[in-house]
Design an enzyme around this catalytic site. Structure first.
Site, PDB file in Angstrom:
ATOM      1  N   TRP A  55       0.820  -1.224   0.000  1.00 23.77           N
ATOM      2  CA  TRP A  55       0.000   0.000   0.000  1.00 23.77           C
ATOM      3  C   TRP A  55       0.847   1.265   0.000  1.00 23.77           C
ATOM      4  O   TRP A  55       1.861   1.340   0.703  1.00 23.77           O
ATOM      5  CB  TRP A  55      -0.881  -0.022   1.256  1.00 23.77           C
ATOM      6  CG  TRP A  55      -1.542   1.287   1.558  1.00 23.77           C
ATOM      7  CD1 TRP A  55      -0.996   2.327   2.251  1.00 23.77           C
ATOM      8  CD2 TRP A  55      -2.850   1.696   1.174  1.00 23.77           C
ATOM      9  NE1 TRP A  55      -1.894   3.365   2.322  1.00 23.77           N
ATOM     10  CE2 TRP A  55      -3.045   3.002   1.668  1.00 23.77           C
ATOM     11  CE3 TRP A  55      -3.888   1.071   0.467  1.00 23.77           C
ATOM     12  CZ2 TRP A  55      -4.237   3.708   1.489  1.00 23.77           C
ATOM     13  CZ3 TRP A  55      -5.075   1.794   0.287  1.00 23.77           C
ATOM     14  CH2 TRP A  55      -5.243   3.082   0.789  1.00 23.77           C
ATOM     15  N   ASN A  79       0.302   5.704   0.411  1.00 18.44           N
ATOM     16  CA  ASN A  79      -0.483   6.948   0.385  1.00 18.44           C
ATOM     17  C   ASN A  79       0.446   8.152   0.260  1.00 18.44           C
ATOM     18  O   ASN A  79       1.199   8.185  -0.726  1.00 18.44           O
ATOM     19  CB  ASN A  79      -1.576   7.026   1.447  1.00 18.44           C
ATOM     20  CG  ASN A  79      -1.214   6.813   2.876  1.00 18.44           C
ATOM     21  OD1 ASN A  79      -0.856   5.723   3.285  1.00 18.44           O
ATOM     22  ND2 ASN A  79      -1.329   7.842   3.677  1.00 18.44           N
ATOM     23  N   ASP A  80       0.423   9.101   1.150  1.00 17.21           N
ATOM     24  CA  ASP A  80       1.038  10.420   0.903  1.00 17.21           C
ATOM     25  C   ASP A  80       2.499  10.408   0.432  1.00 17.21           C
ATOM     26  O   ASP A  80       3.307   9.648   0.959  1.00 17.21           O
ATOM     27  CB  ASP A  80       1.061  11.247   2.195  1.00 17.21           C
ATOM     28  CG  ASP A  80      -0.206  11.154   2.994  1.00 17.21           C
ATOM     29  OD1 ASP A  80      -1.171  10.535   2.533  1.00 17.21           O
ATOM     30  OD2 ASP A  80      -0.216  11.703   4.106  1.00 17.21           O
ATOM     31  N   GLN A 130       4.228   7.184   2.231  1.00 21.05           N
ATOM     32  CA  GLN A 130       3.569   6.383   3.268  1.00 21.05           C
ATOM     33  C   GLN A 130       3.365   4.984   2.708  1.00 21.05           C
ATOM     34  O   GLN A 130       2.781   4.809   1.628  1.00 21.05           O
ATOM     35  CB  GLN A 130       2.230   7.014   3.645  1.00 21.05           C
ATOM     36  CG  GLN A 130       2.376   8.311   4.422  1.00 21.05           C
ATOM     37  CD  GLN A 130       2.781   8.056   5.866  1.00 21.05           C
ATOM     38  OE1 GLN A 130       1.956   7.698   6.692  1.00 21.05           O
ATOM     39  NE2 GLN A 130       4.051   8.244   6.171  1.00 21.05           N
ATOM     40  N   TRP A 136      -4.055  -0.111   3.945  1.00 24.70           N
ATOM     41  CA  TRP A 136      -3.387   0.782   4.886  1.00 24.70           C
ATOM     42  C   TRP A 136      -3.076  -0.015   6.149  1.00 24.70           C
ATOM     43  O   TRP A 136      -3.885  -0.832   6.600  1.00 24.70           O
ATOM     44  CB  TRP A 136      -4.319   1.964   5.190  1.00 24.70           C
ATOM     45  CG  TRP A 136      -3.657   3.073   5.941  1.00 24.70           C
ATOM     46  CD1 TRP A 136      -3.005   4.142   5.384  1.00 24.70           C
ATOM     47  CD2 TRP A 136      -3.586   3.232   7.353  1.00 24.70           C
ATOM     48  NE1 TRP A 136      -2.527   4.950   6.379  1.00 24.70           N
ATOM     49  CE2 TRP A 136      -2.866   4.413   7.597  1.00 24.70           C
ATOM     50  CE3 TRP A 136      -4.035   2.493   8.445  1.00 24.70           C
ATOM     51  CZ2 TRP A 136      -2.591   4.876   8.880  1.00 24.70           C
ATOM     52  CZ3 TRP A 136      -3.763   2.951   9.726  1.00 24.70           C
ATOM     53  CH2 TRP A 136      -3.054   4.134   9.935  1.00 24.70           C
ATOM     54  N   SER A 159       3.196  10.981   8.070  1.00 17.96           N
ATOM     55  CA  SER A 159       3.780  11.880   7.067  1.00 17.96           C
ATOM     56  C   SER A 159       4.692  12.947   7.644  1.00 17.96           C
ATOM     57  O   SER A 159       4.552  13.354   8.802  1.00 17.96           O
ATOM     58  CB  SER A 159       2.676  12.546   6.259  1.00 17.96           C
ATOM     59  OG  SER A 159       2.139  11.607   5.370  1.00 17.96           O
ATOM     60  N   ARG A 173      -0.184  16.353  13.325  1.00 20.96           N
ATOM     61  CA  ARG A 173       0.744  15.592  12.473  1.00 20.96           C
ATOM     62  C   ARG A 173       1.156  16.318  11.187  1.00 20.96           C
ATOM     63  O   ARG A 173       0.651  17.365  10.861  1.00 20.96           O
ATOM     64  CB  ARG A 173       0.104  14.244  12.106  1.00 20.96           C
ATOM     65  CG  ARG A 173      -1.231  14.334  11.402  1.00 20.96           C
ATOM     66  CD  ARG A 173      -1.805  12.934  11.136  1.00 20.96           C
ATOM     67  NE  ARG A 173      -3.141  13.000  10.602  1.00 20.96           N
ATOM     68  CZ  ARG A 173      -4.262  12.985  11.331  1.00 20.96           C
ATOM     69  NH1 ARG A 173      -4.201  12.888  12.643  1.00 20.96           N
ATOM     70  NH2 ARG A 173      -5.440  13.072  10.747  1.00 20.96           N
ATOM     71  N   ASP A 174       2.070  15.659  10.468  1.00 17.72           N
ATOM     72  CA  ASP A 174       2.499  16.027   9.113  1.00 17.72           C
ATOM     73  C   ASP A 174       3.324  17.317   9.061  1.00 17.72           C
ATOM     74  O   ASP A 174       2.970  18.287   8.375  1.00 17.72           O
ATOM     75  CB  ASP A 174       1.278  16.146   8.165  1.00 17.72           C
ATOM     76  CG  ASP A 174       0.367  14.924   8.232  1.00 17.72           C
ATOM     77  OD1 ASP A 174       0.831  13.866   8.685  1.00 17.72           O
ATOM     78  OD2 ASP A 174      -0.820  15.038   7.826  1.00 17.72           O
ATOM     79  N   GLU A 229      -4.843  18.139   7.294  1.00 21.83           N
ATOM     80  CA  GLU A 229      -3.720  17.225   7.125  1.00 21.83           C
ATOM     81  C   GLU A 229      -2.722  17.819   6.129  1.00 21.83           C
ATOM     82  O   GLU A 229      -3.061  18.666   5.306  1.00 21.83           O
ATOM     83  CB  GLU A 229      -4.215  15.875   6.601  1.00 21.83           C
ATOM     84  CG  GLU A 229      -5.122  15.152   7.588  1.00 21.83           C
ATOM     85  CD  GLU A 229      -5.422  13.711   7.167  1.00 21.83           C
ATOM     86  OE1 GLU A 229      -5.267  12.828   8.012  1.00 21.83           O
ATOM     87  OE2 GLU A 229      -5.809  13.474   6.013  1.00 21.83           O
TER      88      GLU A 229
END
Ligand code: FRU
Length: 468
Positions: A29, A31-32, A48, A56, A92, A155-156, A212
């Protein structure tokens, strides 16, 4: 640091939807995009990553690098979760180079252990590398803990350097339930001072309960706050995705930590665009990658042992009061051969007739007349998978992806300039020099056919390239 359990790594079982020139995982998987940077002769992109399934799961940082921004080499996993600072995941974050060393700053995600995935806490951490491949988590972790007026959403971090300080912006939810962006500063990357929120949602429904992946940068004399707000409710034909990517333009007073900004706008109008991050190339261009997300739809590639990919790199500009996105100029180097070049009239449907349309670039310029409806369509085995319709009367472009609800954008002018990149399972539309973009996935089990048509005999110029 924890190690990847090689025996548990998932494998791709069927290559049918594998992308040719988009960053995706070897399997598992994605993602970002994370940690975009240039370090010791290479562009680096992290993402990610869950290496053990196409779903995920506890987040790792996958890693690729490139010399030219278009051909990517997979590297070993950069961050593995499970250490005290990131017990539940390495979420992230971003990257910065200081004194010849590459630093990653990322969110540690932690569960309370009560079997409730929505009950967590988050902190910020550092890792570093001298070779750009092997990373060590900092002994100073965690370097930032959530302030008292914050909920669990914290976060991030996105970092940059300016006027003798390192600055970072963090995605946050205030205790009143509203999304916001927090500004921090530091002189050593380890000790950080909270300078407070520089922007905050007016209310959760119209501006989000959590922001986010915030990003902050200056471009064409304007400061941009770019972020991915969660929970915005649709308004007419806007904000139709589960979560959106939005931005506000203005000027940041760094001393006062005050961002005077205008209203916010959605950045891309497609079905599959989320969690963007930008960085600056050596020649000072601002490049963006996004996740071609699909949290709300089934991703057919999951059945094949992988899920998700990043967008192509895009160059950003701020002009006419809005952000424009164009394909990074390096993408021209993917052109292998010119497979169409003509000026004709759309008195009947135009069929692109070259082979391997699934790996190609098309440039289509149509001169419009009053009341025209023009259409670009991708079909496979006679079934429409993607249709873009530009209707002059309504001033609206509509994109239909399979059976999903359409997406929309306003357009104007007397010409429709479509520039699009087709890969095995995605199409990115750049319209009117990047003023409007749509990011879309599609899944074809037979070769595809693309066409252009109109309800009137309009002049059209066509170019296409096979990409390799
Ligand atoms: C956005 C996001 C981030 C988080 C990461 C976790 O898609 O939810 O806020 O850091 O994904 O994978």
């Amino acid at each position: 640091m924890q190690k990847v359990d090689e025996s548990q790594i998932i494998k791709v079982t069927n290559p049918r939807y594998r992308q040719q020139f988009h960053i995706s995982t070897p399997a598992g998987w994605l993602n970002d995009p994370n940690g975009l940077c240039y370090f010791k002769g290479y562009y680096h992109v992290f993402y990610q990553f869950h290496p053990y399934s196409a779903e995920w799961g506890p987040m790792h940082w996958g890693h690729v690098r490139s010399r030219d921004l278009i051909h990517w080499e997979q590297l070993p996993v950069a961050l593995v979760p499970g250490d005290p600072e990131d017990t539940g995941g390495c979420f992230s974050g971003s990257a910065i180079v200081k004194d010849g060393r590459l630093y990653l700053i990322y969110s540690g995600h932690h569960y309370f252990g009560d079997n409730d995935q929505d009950h967590f806490w988050e902190n910020q951490n550092l890792a570093y590398s001298d070779d750009g491949i092997h990373f060590t988590k900092s002994e100073h972790n965690p370097i930032i803990e959530a302030p008292k007026d914050n909920t669990q959403h914290f976060r991030d971090p996105k970092i940059w350097q300016k006027d003798g300080y390192y600055w970072l912006i963090l995605g946050s939810q205030a205790t009143d339930g509203l999304g916001r962006a927090l500004l921090y500063r530091s002189t050593d990357l380890i000790h950080w001072e909270n300078r407070g929120p520089i922007a905050k949602a007016k209310d959760a429904k119209s501006e989000g309960f959590m922001w986010e992946c915030p990003d902050f940068f200056r471009i064409d004399d304007t400061d941009i706050l770019l972020y991915s707000p969660m929970g915005i409710k649709p308004v007419a034909h806007n904000f139709l995705n589960v979560s959106s990517v939005c931005y506000q333009a203005g000027q940041l007073d760094y001393d006062q930590a005050q961002f005077n900004h205008g209203p916010f706008w959605e950045l891309d109008h497609g079905h599959n665009f989320y969690a963007t991050q930008t960085f600056r190339t050596l020649d000072q261009r601002r490049i963006l990658f996004g996740w071609m997300s699909s949290f709300d739809d089934p991703m057919p590639e999951k059945a094949d042992g992988w899920a998700g990919c990043l967008t192509l790199p895009r160059e950003l500009h701020y002009q006419k009061g809005q952000l424009f996105m164009t394909p990074a100029r390096e993408l021209k180097n993917l052109r292998e051969s010119k497979v169409a070049s003509e000026a004709t009239t759309l008195d009947q449907d135009y069929f692109f007739d070259y082979t391997d349309q699934q790996h190609s670039e098309q440039l289509i310029t149509i001169d419009l007349a009053p009341n025209t409806v023009t259409k670009w369509q991708l079909t496979s085995a006679g079934k429409p998978l993607l249709t873009l319709t530009a209707d002059q009367t309504s001033g609206e472009i509509t994109v239909q992806q399979g059976d999903l609800k359409p997406r929309y954008a306003k357009f104007g002018g007397h010409q429709l300039r479509l520039h699009l990149y087709i890969d095995t399972s995605s199409v990115e539309f750049f319209i009117n020099d990047g003023e409007i973009t749509f990011t879309e996935r599609y899944y074809a089990d037979q070769p595809i056919q693309t066409t252009v048509s109109a309800n009137q005999a309009l002049p059209v110029q066509i170019k296409a390239y096979h990409l390799a």
